[in-house]
Design a protein around this motif. Structure first.
Motif, PDB file in Angstrom:
ATOM      1  N   GLY A  73      44.258  23.618 134.267  1.00  0.00           N
ATOM      2  CA  GLY A  73      43.967  24.788 134.046  1.00  0.00           C
ATOM      3  C   GLY A  73      43.161  25.599 134.831  1.00  0.00           C
ATOM      4  O   GLY A  73      43.364  26.620 135.293  1.00  0.00           O
ATOM      5  N   VAL A  74      41.908  24.779 135.154  1.00  0.00           N
ATOM      6  CA  VAL A  74      41.055  25.447 135.996  1.00  0.00           C
ATOM      7  C   VAL A  74      41.614  25.721 137.335  1.00  0.00           C
ATOM      8  O   VAL A  74      41.665  26.523 138.182  1.00  0.00           O
ATOM      9  CB  VAL A  74      39.528  24.692 136.271  1.00  0.00           C
ATOM     10  CG1 VAL A  74      38.832  25.316 137.212  1.00  0.00           C
ATOM     11  CG2 VAL A  74      38.942  24.814 134.623  1.00  0.00           C
ATOM     12  N   LEU A  75      42.444  24.733 137.734  1.00  0.00           N
ATOM     13  CA  LEU A  75      42.915  24.751 138.994  1.00  0.00           C
ATOM     14  C   LEU A  75      44.027  25.811 139.233  1.00  0.00           C
ATOM     15  O   LEU A  75      44.369  26.101 140.319  1.00  0.00           O
ATOM     16  CB  LEU A  75      43.576  23.241 139.644  1.00  0.00           C
ATOM     17  CG  LEU A  75      42.410  22.207 139.883  1.00  0.00           C
ATOM     18  CD1 LEU A  75      43.055  21.118 140.003  1.00  0.00           C
ATOM     19  CD2 LEU A  75      41.433  22.603 140.780  1.00  0.00           C
ATOM     20  N   SER A  76      44.786  25.724 138.257  1.00  0.00           N
ATOM     21  CA  SER A  76      45.774  27.098 138.236  1.00  0.00           C
ATOM     22  C   SER A  76      45.404  28.391 137.893  1.00  0.00           C
ATOM     23  O   SER A  76      46.399  29.428 137.759  1.00  0.00           O
ATOM     24  CB  SER A  76      47.113  26.563 137.254  1.00  0.00           C
ATOM     25  OG  SER A  76      46.415  26.609 135.883  1.00  0.00           O
ATOM     26  N   GLY A  77      44.220  28.735 137.394  1.00  0.00           N
ATOM     27  CA  GLY A  77      43.594  29.985 137.153  1.00  0.00           C
ATOM     28  C   GLY A  77      44.112  30.402 135.625  1.00  0.00           C
ATOM     29  O   GLY A  77      43.998  31.481 135.128  1.00  0.00           O
ATOM     30  N   ALA A  78      44.342  29.133 134.666  1.00  0.00           N
ATOM     31  CA  ALA A  78      44.650  29.473 133.429  1.00  0.00           C
ATOM     32  C   ALA A  78      43.306  30.150 132.372  1.00  0.00           C
ATOM     33  O   ALA A  78      43.469  30.369 131.435  1.00  0.00           O
ATOM     34  CB  ALA A  78      45.323  28.352 132.891  1.00  0.00           C
ATOM     35  N   ASN A  79      42.232  29.960 132.942  1.00  0.00           N
ATOM     36  CA  ASN A  79      40.969  29.942 132.106  1.00  0.00           C
ATOM     37  C   ASN A  79      40.485  31.409 132.270  1.00  0.00           C
ATOM     38  O   ASN A  79      40.644  31.993 133.420  1.00  0.00           O
ATOM     39  CB  ASN A  79      39.902  28.902 132.353  1.00  0.00           C
ATOM     40  CG  ASN A  79      39.710  29.065 134.078  1.00  0.00           C
ATOM     41  OD1 ASN A  79      40.439  28.845 134.871  1.00  0.00           O
ATOM     42  ND2 ASN A  79      38.018  29.165 134.104  1.00  0.00           N
ATOM     43  N   THR A  80      39.756  31.776 131.446  1.00  0.00           N
ATOM     44  CA  THR A  80      38.996  33.035 131.616  1.00  0.00           C
ATOM     45  C   THR A  80      37.424  32.602 131.425  1.00  0.00           C
ATOM     46  O   THR A  80      37.107  32.085 130.512  1.00  0.00           O
ATOM     47  CB  THR A  80      39.196  34.230 130.526  1.00  0.00           C
ATOM     48  OG1 THR A  80      40.575  34.401 130.278  1.00  0.00           O
ATOM     49  CG2 THR A  80      38.502  35.380 130.477  1.00  0.00           C
ATOM     50  N   GLY A  81      36.847  33.054 132.638  1.00  0.00           N
ATOM     51  CA  GLY A  81      35.313  32.595 132.459  1.00  0.00           C
ATOM     52  C   GLY A  81      35.234  31.220 132.689  1.00  0.00           C
ATOM     53  O   GLY A  81      36.057  30.482 133.440  1.00  0.00           O
ATOM     54  N   LYS A  82      34.136  30.595 132.029  1.00  0.00           N
ATOM     55  CA  LYS A  82      33.966  29.009 131.968  1.00  0.00           C
ATOM     56  C   LYS A  82      34.967  28.523 131.194  1.00  0.00           C
ATOM     57  O   LYS A  82      35.618  28.957 130.270  1.00  0.00           O
ATOM     58  CB  LYS A  82      32.575  28.882 131.458  1.00  0.00           C
ATOM     59  CG  LYS A  82      31.394  29.377 132.112  1.00  0.00           C
ATOM     60  CD  LYS A  82      31.381  28.623 133.623  1.00  0.00           C
ATOM     61  CE  LYS A  82      30.222  29.162 134.299  1.00  0.00           C
ATOM     62  NZ  LYS A  82      29.861  28.398 135.563  1.00  0.00           N
ATOM     63  N   MET A  83      35.565  27.230 131.821  1.00  0.00           N
ATOM     64  CA  MET A  83      36.330  26.336 131.058  1.00  0.00           C
ATOM     65  C   MET A  83      35.536  25.248 130.585  1.00  0.00           C
ATOM     66  O   MET A  83      34.794  24.608 131.120  1.00  0.00           O
ATOM     67  CB  MET A  83      37.411  25.781 132.051  1.00  0.00           C
ATOM     68  CG  MET A  83      38.307  24.734 131.211  1.00  0.00           C
ATOM     69  SD  MET A  83      39.412  25.412 130.089  1.00  0.00           S
ATOM     70  CE  MET A  83      40.562  25.955 130.972  1.00  0.00           C
ATOM     71  N   LEU A  84      35.712  25.251 129.311  1.00  0.00           N
ATOM     72  CA  LEU A  84      34.943  24.105 128.541  1.00  0.00           C
ATOM     73  C   LEU A  84      35.634  23.311 127.531  1.00  0.00           C
ATOM     74  O   LEU A  84      36.639  23.602 127.099  1.00  0.00           O
ATOM     75  CB  LEU A  84      33.761  24.817 127.436  1.00  0.00           C
ATOM     76  CG  LEU A  84      32.784  25.833 128.066  1.00  0.00           C
ATOM     77  CD1 LEU A  84      31.925  26.699 126.976  1.00  0.00           C
ATOM     78  CD2 LEU A  84      31.594  25.437 129.164  1.00  0.00           C
ATOM     79  N   VAL A  85      35.157  22.085 127.508  1.00  0.00           N
ATOM     80  CA  VAL A  85      35.889  20.876 126.716  1.00  0.00           C
ATOM     81  C   VAL A  85      34.731  20.613 125.659  1.00  0.00           C
ATOM     82  O   VAL A  85      33.538  19.984 126.018  1.00  0.00           O
ATOM     83  CB  VAL A  85      36.383  19.770 127.532  1.00  0.00           C
ATOM     84  CG1 VAL A  85      36.875  18.529 126.467  1.00  0.00           C
ATOM     85  CG2 VAL A  85      37.264  20.120 128.637  1.00  0.00           C
ATOM     86  N   ARG A  86      34.988  20.970 124.342  1.00  0.00           N
ATOM     87  CA  ARG A  86      34.158  20.733 123.301  1.00  0.00           C
ATOM     88  C   ARG A  86      34.286  19.367 122.876  1.00  0.00           C
ATOM     89  O   ARG A  86      35.365  18.827 122.431  1.00  0.00           O
ATOM     90  CB  ARG A  86      34.620  21.880 122.202  1.00  0.00           C
ATOM     91  CG  ARG A  86      33.522  21.603 121.008  1.00  0.00           C
ATOM     92  CD  ARG A  86      33.885  22.628 119.767  1.00  0.00           C
ATOM     93  NE  ARG A  86      33.591  24.019 120.441  1.00  0.00           N
ATOM     94  CZ  ARG A  86      34.491  24.844 120.047  1.00  0.00           C
ATOM     95  NH1 ARG A  86      35.474  24.751 119.017  1.00  0.00           N
ATOM     96  NH2 ARG A  86      34.497  26.263 120.773  1.00  0.00           N
ATOM     97  N   LEU A  87      33.398  18.709 122.737  1.00  0.00           N
ATOM     98  CA  LEU A  87      33.376  17.130 122.353  1.00  0.00           C
ATOM     99  C   LEU A  87      32.481  17.277 121.133  1.00  0.00           C
ATOM    100  O   LEU A  87      31.564  17.878 120.954  1.00  0.00           O
ATOM    101  CB  LEU A  87      32.678  16.270 123.337  1.00  0.00           C
ATOM    102  CG  LEU A  87      33.460  16.345 124.721  1.00  0.00           C
ATOM    103  CD1 LEU A  87      32.821  15.410 125.648  1.00  0.00           C
ATOM    104  CD2 LEU A  87      35.023  15.979 124.585  1.00  0.00           C
ATOM    105  N   GLY A  88      32.761  16.201 120.199  1.00  0.00           N
ATOM    106  CA  GLY A  88      31.868  15.859 119.045  1.00  0.00           C
ATOM    107  C   GLY A  88      32.362  16.727 117.979  1.00  0.00           C
ATOM    108  O   GLY A  88      33.534  17.318 117.830  1.00  0.00           O
ATOM    109  N   ALA A  89      31.637  16.481 116.857  1.00  0.00           N
ATOM    110  CA  ALA A  89      31.888  17.073 115.546  1.00  0.00           C
ATOM    111  C   ALA A  89      31.604  18.539 115.360  1.00  0.00           C
ATOM    112  O   ALA A  89      31.944  19.056 114.435  1.00  0.00           O
ATOM    113  CB  ALA A  89      31.240  16.085 114.296  1.00  0.00           C
TER     114      ALA A  89
END
Length: 91
Positions: A73-89
């Motif tokens: 998604g970052v490479l294709s411009g699908a994100n707005t602002g920062k792209m984050l992957v949330r890990l954990g509970a």
């Protein structure tokens, strides 16, 4: 005769030959050229973040299983602002 389809114009200069003939000068800006202003910006940005006049935008994907999709998604411009992957509970 088949219909001619026109593509939307790409952003930027449409005639580089004319720009060169007119000796146009293009100059970008590097953040690293202005590190002397960084302490001032930190104070200003912190105050604006605290009072809500400066906001950040981000796109969040939950779970490691979505990390590859987030990266693409970052490479294709699908994100707005920062792209984050949330890990954990803590969701």
């Amino acid at each position: 005769m088949p219909a001619v389809r026109c593509r939307a114009a790409a952003p930027g200069f449409d005639n580089l030959f004319r720009a060169a003939a007119r000796e146009v000068t293009l100059r970008g800006m590097l953040v690293s050229s202005h590190f002397d202003l960084f302490p001032e910006w930190i104070g200003t940005a912190a105050a604006r973040l605290a009072d809500g006049t400066l906001r950040t935008e981000e796109t969040v994907t939950d779970g490691i299983e979505g990390a590859a999709e987030a990266f693409l998604g970052v490479l294709s411009g699908a994100n707005t602002g920062k792209m984050l992957v949330r890990l954990g509970a803590d969701r």
